[in-house]
Scaffold this motif. Structure first.
Motif, mmCIF file in Angstrom:
data_model
loop_
_atom_site.group_PDB
_atom_site.id
_atom_site.type_symbol
_atom_site.label_atom_id
_atom_site.label_comp_id
_atom_site.label_asym_id
_atom_site.label_seq_id
_atom_site.Cartn_x
_atom_site.Cartn_y
_atom_site.Cartn_z
ATOM 1 N N GLU A 130 1.115 -1.296 0.225
ATOM 2 C CA GLU A 130 -0.220 0.195 0.267
ATOM 3 C C GLU A 130 0.664 1.531 -0.197
ATOM 4 O O GLU A 130 1.698 1.595 0.585
ATOM 5 N N GLN A 131 1.096 1.859 -0.964
ATOM 6 C CA GLN A 131 1.722 3.760 -0.853
ATOM 7 C C GLN A 131 0.956 4.299 -0.519
ATOM 8 O O GLN A 131 0.240 5.387 -1.638
ATOM 9 N N ALA A 132 0.007 4.683 0.786
ATOM 10 C CA ALA A 132 -0.866 5.456 1.007
ATOM 11 C C ALA A 132 -0.222 6.839 0.751
ATOM 12 O O ALA A 132 0.525 7.733 0.571
ATOM 13 N N GLY A 133 -1.296 6.999 0.130
ATOM 14 C CA GLY A 133 -1.534 8.538 -0.119
ATOM 15 C C GLY A 133 -0.748 9.068 -1.433
ATOM 16 O O GLY A 133 -0.979 10.375 -1.518
ATOM 17 N N ALA A 134 0.004 8.053 -2.501
ATOM 18 C CA ALA A 134 0.107 8.324 -3.139
ATOM 19 C C ALA A 134 -0.466 8.671 -4.394
ATOM 20 O O ALA A 134 -1.348 8.116 -5.078
ATOM 21 N N ALA A 135 -0.047 9.974 -5.307
ATOM 22 C CA ALA A 135 -1.455 10.455 -5.962
ATOM 23 C C ALA A 135 -0.459 10.122 -7.348
ATOM 24 O O ALA A 135 -0.994 10.010 -8.451
ATOM 25 N N ALA A 136 0.621 10.068 -8.079
ATOM 26 C CA ALA A 136 1.375 9.662 -9.253
ATOM 27 C C ALA A 136 1.722 7.550 -9.458
ATOM 28 O O ALA A 136 1.337 7.606 -8.244
ATOM 29 N N ALA A 137 1.600 7.300 -10.273
ATOM 30 C CA ALA A 137 2.020 6.233 -10.210
ATOM 31 C C ALA A 137 3.378 5.163 -9.461
ATOM 32 O O ALA A 137 4.204 6.530 -9.807
ATOM 33 N N THR A 138 2.916 4.344 -9.238
ATOM 34 C CA THR A 138 4.403 3.751 -9.138
ATOM 35 C C THR A 138 5.528 3.603 -9.844
ATOM 36 O O THR A 138 5.266 2.771 -10.575
ATOM 37 N N SER A 139 6.404 4.090 -9.737
ATOM 38 C CA SER A 139 7.945 4.537 -10.894
ATOM 39 C C SER A 139 9.009 2.855 -9.107
ATOM 40 O O SER A 139 8.405 2.649 -8.692
ATOM 41 N N GLU A 140 9.442 2.154 -10.167
ATOM 42 C CA GLU A 140 10.687 1.237 -9.730
ATOM 43 C C GLU A 140 11.313 2.162 -8.709
ATOM 44 O O GLU A 140 11.692 0.881 -7.969
ATOM 45 N N ARG A 141 11.330 3.419 -8.894
ATOM 46 C CA ARG A 141 11.891 3.811 -7.391
ATOM 47 C C ARG A 141 11.514 4.079 -5.599
ATOM 48 O O ARG A 141 12.134 4.474 -5.158
ATOM 49 N N VAL A 142 9.907 4.460 -6.091
ATOM 50 C CA VAL A 142 9.565 3.978 -4.740
ATOM 51 C C VAL A 142 9.747 2.538 -3.720
ATOM 52 O O VAL A 142 10.379 1.502 -4.320
ATOM 53 N N GLN A 143 9.809 2.445 -2.467
ATOM 54 C CA GLN A 143 10.115 2.361 -1.680
ATOM 55 C C GLN A 143 9.344 0.765 -1.293
ATOM 56 O O GLN A 143 7.424 1.049 -1.010
ATOM 57 N N PRO A 144 10.014 -0.339 -1.378
ATOM 58 C CA PRO A 144 8.920 -1.374 -1.087
ATOM 59 C C PRO A 144 8.337 -1.498 -0.389
ATOM 60 O O PRO A 144 8.953 -1.403 1.213
#
Ligand code: NAD
Length: 317
Positions: A130-144
């Protein structure tokens, strides 16, 4: 180039082995047939897989490691896994054994078999969590931030790959896949929610929707996914890439698309949400385009139209 594909008797693995054979690679397959299908093996042999390149063994074992070292591939595509969130919450020990120990065993065998590059199949949904509050699409740089044993076992397998790369110089790429759908190699409809919907709608039955159905997924066709693996095998620099359509689709919208393809009304019946399932999957797939020259080519509507042609022969999820 010699490429060994683990999990090749499974849904995605069958197609990966097929595109590699089509491209003239020498292919070996390794699978314990726990969920894989002999009909896929028969099809691969028909397409040119040599019987001496078939290893029926468990990827977590010394026997499997010896088979990899002896065959000495230039590339190892590791797809053998326990691939379901729900099964991982029911039996986290089996999930970890298969997904973590299986990956470490294959990484170790590859590191000891000369010049081998490895490509791991990971998850673009479960690993990010769950990437709570993320507005943008999830890129590979996002912390798992996994929220299920499956997401954690896949993220852990990725971490092992990073450490093996640093310690041994083993080049390891990771493809984080969206929700893969389509047909098995023999033409029967593959696993997953779209097949379940197609079967229910075609049979005039109510369709079971988990939760409110507003959870989103990135549906990507298995032919596109197989092509992404083929391109990655041919790439020397290791990559970590999301592989999806880049299109965020709710489960209810997917059901409606199945109903439209069959010209039948939707009759959803909502059931309790599954613990560990993420609510939103919205993948940024731009890096796959720049680094691999890959993009999804099968539009969801066309993929669904193909899937509903013979839903009665579907295999249950
Ligand atoms: N299907 C999807 O939507 C999806 C999405 C993201 C990631 N993935 C990943 O892609 C890979 C393939 O998934 P799939 O949908 O084709 O699954 P699948 O169950 O159809 O295929 C998995 C294959 O691995 C084999 N296998 C399982 N445990 C094994 C072991 N210990 N040793 C040897 N073989 C073993 C099975 O027999 C089967 O043939 C998995 O790593 C999965 O986590 C799949």
């Amino acid at each position: 180039m010699r490429v060994l594909v683990t999990g090749a008797m499974g849904f995605i693995g069958g197609h990966v082995a097929r595109v590699l054979l089509d491209e003239g690679f020498e292919v070996a397959v390794l699978d314990d047939l726990s969920s894989g299908r002999l009909v896929t093996l028969t099809e691969l042999v028909r397409l040119g897989l040599r019987e001496e390149n078939v290893f029926v063994t468990d990827a977590t074992t010394d026997e499997a490691a010896r088979a990899v070292r002896r065959w000495s591939p230039d590339g190892l595509v590791h797809l053998a896994a326990q691939p379901r969130v729900i099964a991982s919450t029911q039996d986290p020990v089996r999930d970890a054994r298969t997904n973590v120990l299986g990956t470490v065993t294959m990484l170790d065998a590859a590191a000891h078999s000369g010049q081998c590059r490895v490509i791991l199949a990971s998850s673009g949904g479960a690993v990010y969590g769950e990437q709570a509050g993320a507005a943008a699409a999830t890129s590979e740089r996002v912390q798992p931030r996994p929220i299920s044993p499956y997401g954690l076992s896949k993220a852990t397998a990725e971490s092992y790959a990073g450490v093996y790369g640093a310690l041994t110089g083993l080049p390891v790429s990771v493809l984080r896949l969206g929700n893969v759908y389509g047909r098995y190699l023999d033409g029967s409809p593959g696993p997953g929610v779209l097949t379940r919907f197609a079967r229910a709608v075609a049979a005039g039955e109510a369709q079971q929707v988990i939760g409110d159905g507003r959870q989103t997924r990135d549906f990507v066709h298995v032919h596109d996914v197989a092509e992404a693996f083929r391109l990655t095998v041919a790439t020397t620099a290791p990559v970590v890439l999301n592989i999806g359509s880049g299109q965020e689709t709710s489960v209810l919208a997917a059901l409606q698309a199945v109903c439209d393809a069959l010209d039948a009304p939707a009759r959803p019946v909502h059931v309790a949400r599954i613990t560990g399932e993420v609510g939103r999957v919205c993948l940024d797939v731009s890096a796959a385009r720049t680094k691999l020259g890959w993009r999804a080519t099968v539009p969801l509507e066309a993929g669904i139209r193909d899937l509903v042609k013979n839903p009665a022969g579907a295999v249950a999820d």
